[in-house]
Design an enzyme around this catalytic site. Structure first.
Site, mmCIF file in Angstrom:
data_model
loop_
_atom_site.group_PDB
_atom_site.id
_atom_site.type_symbol
_atom_site.label_atom_id
_atom_site.label_comp_id
_atom_site.label_asym_id
_atom_site.label_seq_id
_atom_site.Cartn_x
_atom_site.Cartn_y
_atom_site.Cartn_z
ATOM 1 N N THR A 123 0.826 -1.219 0.000
ATOM 2 C CA THR A 123 0.000 0.000 0.000
ATOM 3 C C THR A 123 0.862 1.272 0.000
ATOM 4 O O THR A 123 1.841 1.365 0.739
ATOM 5 C CB THR A 123 -0.908 -0.009 1.254
ATOM 6 O OG1 THR A 123 -1.628 -1.236 1.261
ATOM 7 C CG2 THR A 123 -1.871 1.161 1.252
ATOM 8 N N ASN A 124 0.457 2.254 -0.784
ATOM 9 C CA ASN A 124 1.154 3.547 -0.862
ATOM 10 C C ASN A 124 0.555 4.585 0.081
ATOM 11 O O ASN A 124 -0.628 4.464 0.425
ATOM 12 C CB ASN A 124 1.067 4.083 -2.300
ATOM 13 C CG ASN A 124 2.238 3.625 -3.144
ATOM 14 O OD1 ASN A 124 3.367 3.556 -2.676
ATOM 15 N ND2 ASN A 124 1.964 3.314 -4.407
ATOM 16 N N HIS A 179 10.339 4.993 -2.181
ATOM 17 C CA HIS A 179 9.533 4.689 -3.359
ATOM 18 C C HIS A 179 8.882 5.984 -3.848
ATOM 19 O O HIS A 179 7.758 6.309 -3.494
ATOM 20 C CB HIS A 179 8.473 3.657 -2.995
ATOM 21 C CG HIS A 179 7.657 3.206 -4.159
ATOM 22 N ND1 HIS A 179 8.221 2.709 -5.311
ATOM 23 C CD2 HIS A 179 6.315 3.161 -4.352
ATOM 24 C CE1 HIS A 179 7.256 2.384 -6.151
ATOM 25 N NE2 HIS A 179 6.099 2.661 -5.608
HETATM 26 P P1 A3D Z 1 -7.540 -1.097 -5.947
HETATM 27 O O1 A3D Z 1 -7.753 -1.814 -7.231
HETATM 28 O O2 A3D Z 1 -8.407 0.074 -5.628
HETATM 29 O O3 A3D Z 1 -7.656 -2.173 -4.776
HETATM 30 C C1 A3D Z 1 -7.566 -1.838 -3.427
HETATM 31 C C2 A3D Z 1 -8.513 -2.757 -2.664
HETATM 32 O O4 A3D Z 1 -8.348 -2.507 -1.264
HETATM 33 C C3 A3D Z 1 -10.000 -2.512 -2.992
HETATM 34 O O5 A3D Z 1 -10.597 -3.714 -3.447
HETATM 35 C C4 A3D Z 1 -10.570 -2.048 -1.678
HETATM 36 O O6 A3D Z 1 -11.912 -2.439 -1.455
HETATM 37 C C5 A3D Z 1 -9.607 -2.698 -0.683
HETATM 38 N N1 A3D Z 1 -9.705 -2.127 0.664
HETATM 39 C C6 A3D Z 1 -10.011 -0.857 1.022
HETATM 40 N N2 A3D Z 1 -10.037 -0.764 2.363
HETATM 41 C C7 A3D Z 1 -9.753 -1.980 2.863
HETATM 42 C C8 A3D Z 1 -9.643 -2.517 4.171
HETATM 43 N N3 A3D Z 1 -9.829 -1.756 5.251
HETATM 44 N N4 A3D Z 1 -9.336 -3.826 4.306
HETATM 45 C C9 A3D Z 1 -9.131 -4.585 3.208
HETATM 46 N N5 A3D Z 1 -9.231 -4.153 1.945
HETATM 47 C C10 A3D Z 1 -9.543 -2.861 1.769
HETATM 48 O O7 A3D Z 1 -6.029 -0.590 -5.833
HETATM 49 P P2 A3D Z 1 -4.707 -1.346 -6.381
HETATM 50 O O8 A3D Z 1 -4.848 -2.801 -6.134
HETATM 51 O O9 A3D Z 1 -4.394 -0.852 -7.737
HETATM 52 O O10 A3D Z 1 -3.608 -0.704 -5.402
HETATM 53 C C11 A3D Z 1 -3.613 -1.052 -4.036
HETATM 54 C C12 A3D Z 1 -2.572 -0.234 -3.276
HETATM 55 O O11 A3D Z 1 -1.255 -0.628 -3.668
HETATM 56 C C13 A3D Z 1 -2.634 1.275 -3.505
HETATM 57 O O12 A3D Z 1 -2.403 1.973 -2.307
HETATM 58 C C14 A3D Z 1 -1.522 1.516 -4.495
HETATM 59 O O13 A3D Z 1 -1.039 2.837 -4.449
HETATM 60 C C15 A3D Z 1 -0.503 0.526 -3.997
HETATM 61 N N6 A3D Z 1 0.541 0.169 -4.952
HETATM 62 C C16 A3D Z 1 1.829 0.201 -4.517
HETATM 63 C C17 A3D Z 1 2.856 -0.153 -5.359
HETATM 64 C C18 A3D Z 1 4.269 -0.130 -4.869
HETATM 65 O O14 A3D Z 1 5.174 -0.347 -5.622
HETATM 66 C C19 A3D Z 1 4.550 0.176 -3.478
HETATM 67 C C20 A3D Z 1 2.574 -0.526 -6.679
HETATM 68 C C21 A3D Z 1 1.249 -0.576 -7.092
HETATM 69 C C22 A3D Z 1 0.223 -0.227 -6.207
#
Ligand code: A3D
Length: 312
Positions: A123-124, A179
């Protein structure tokens, strides 16, 4: 007795969904994908769909979706992807307040239900969220690590391959630091089939690759227009999971808790990390040039600022 591993994926969105897919494709273990109650159907639907995919891969894994934290009990690895991703025009830091609340709830529940797992945070803003998770759970530093350097290094290696035309397999590299745009790719230590990159590409081309790497996440956010990268982040975490479960002792740039290494004290920052059955087994310290040291100092300031914003 032979063991089947259990891997918890928190957040069943883009990164979490693709991570579960890759776990199933590689038969790394059984996966439980957790999401909030409003998204339980999404987690259940995606995992059922993946179960129905396994005959095509010939992989025997069990996949489940849930919104009940107690279903994660006994997980060997917990991968945290829960949180909001960036939209165009946003920095990773813009996500801090909303994602800190999410990480707080996740940390409380992981502490309760998976006290012995190896935890990887995605998570970011990563530099702050990994710190928050560590502080809130009180887990030992060898069992908490952030995924960022693996992705940033993978991006950098892809760009070197694209520029040189040589196999990505033969490109070895490391990106250190936080990052974000202050990250520190190290061209001096990049090799292509054992040959220093500095002997293969002129300085301007290498500088352009370094710059593109620093902004690689933003480049994708702009193109997608509705979220951030997910294929390469999921693939990046898989290498870390595999190295832990198979005790491979791979050296992967990870956001690891430093206590004196590289002059960093009490912060998570991207450093070459040995991952094996003991989790974060060792941080390798390499001699940096004065310029590289300066760049690392600069990125540490960005990490410190992100951490200060968590007020933890
Ligand atoms: P997304 O497709 O929106 O998925 C996030 C999921 O988290 C959704 O299904 C939400 O319902 C769920 N969620 C929200 N609150 C909760 C909770 N309290 N408990 C459990 N689940 C919950 O986002 P994504 O999959 O594209 O990205 C997820 C995160 O990873 C984001 O914060 C991005 O910024 C991060 N990320 C980081 C990197 C790094 O390299 C560090 C790379 C890509 C994404």
């Amino acid at each position: 007795m032979p063991k089947r591993y259990k891997i918890a994926v928190i957040g069943g969105g883009q990164v979490g969904g693709i991570t579960a897919l890759m776990i199933a494709q590689r038969e790394l273990g059984d996966a439980v994908v957790f999401d909030i109650p409003e998204k339980e159907g999404l987690a259940k639907g995606k995992t059922l769909d993946m179960m129905e995919m396994t005959p095509h891969y010939g992989t025997d894994v069990n996949l489940e979706g849930t919104s009940d934290f107690s279903q994660l009990k006994g997980s060997d690895v917990v991968i945290i992807t829960a949180g909001v991703p960036r939209k165009p025009g946003m920095t990773r830091e813009d996500l801090l307040n909303v994602n800190l609340k999410i990480i707080t709830s996740v940390a409380e529940n992981i502490k309760k239900h998976c006290p012995d797992a190896f935890n990887i945070v995605i998570t970011n803003p990563l530099d702050a969220m990994i710190y928050a998770f560590y502080k809130l759970t009180g887990f030992p530093k060898n069992r908490v690590v952030g995924m960022a350097g693996a992705l940033d290094t993978g991006r950098y290696r892809s760009f070197v391959a694209m520029e040189t035309g040589y196999s990505v397999e033969d490109i070895s590299a490391i990106v250190m630091g936080g990052h974000g745009p202050t990250m520190v790719p190290l061209p001096r230590l990049t090799t292509v089939g054992g040959i220093p990159l500095t002997e293969i590409l002129p300085k301007e081309k290498i500088d352009a690759i370094v710059e593109r790497t620093r902004e690689a996440g933003t480049e994708i956010v702009k193109l997608l227009a509705d979220g951030s990268a997910y294929f390469s982040p999921a693939a990046s975490v898989l290498g870390m999971v595999e190295s832990y479960l198979k005790d491979k002792k791979r050296i992967i740039p990870c956001s690891s808790f430093c206590e004196g290494e590289y002059g960093v004290n009490g912060y998570f920052i991207g450093v070459p990390t040995v991952i094996g059955a003991g989790g974060v087994e060792k941080i390798l310290e390499i001699k940096l040039t004065p310029d590289e040291k300066e760049a690392l100092k600069n990125t540490l300031e960005a990490v410190k600022k992100a951490v200060a914003d968590t007020r933890l």
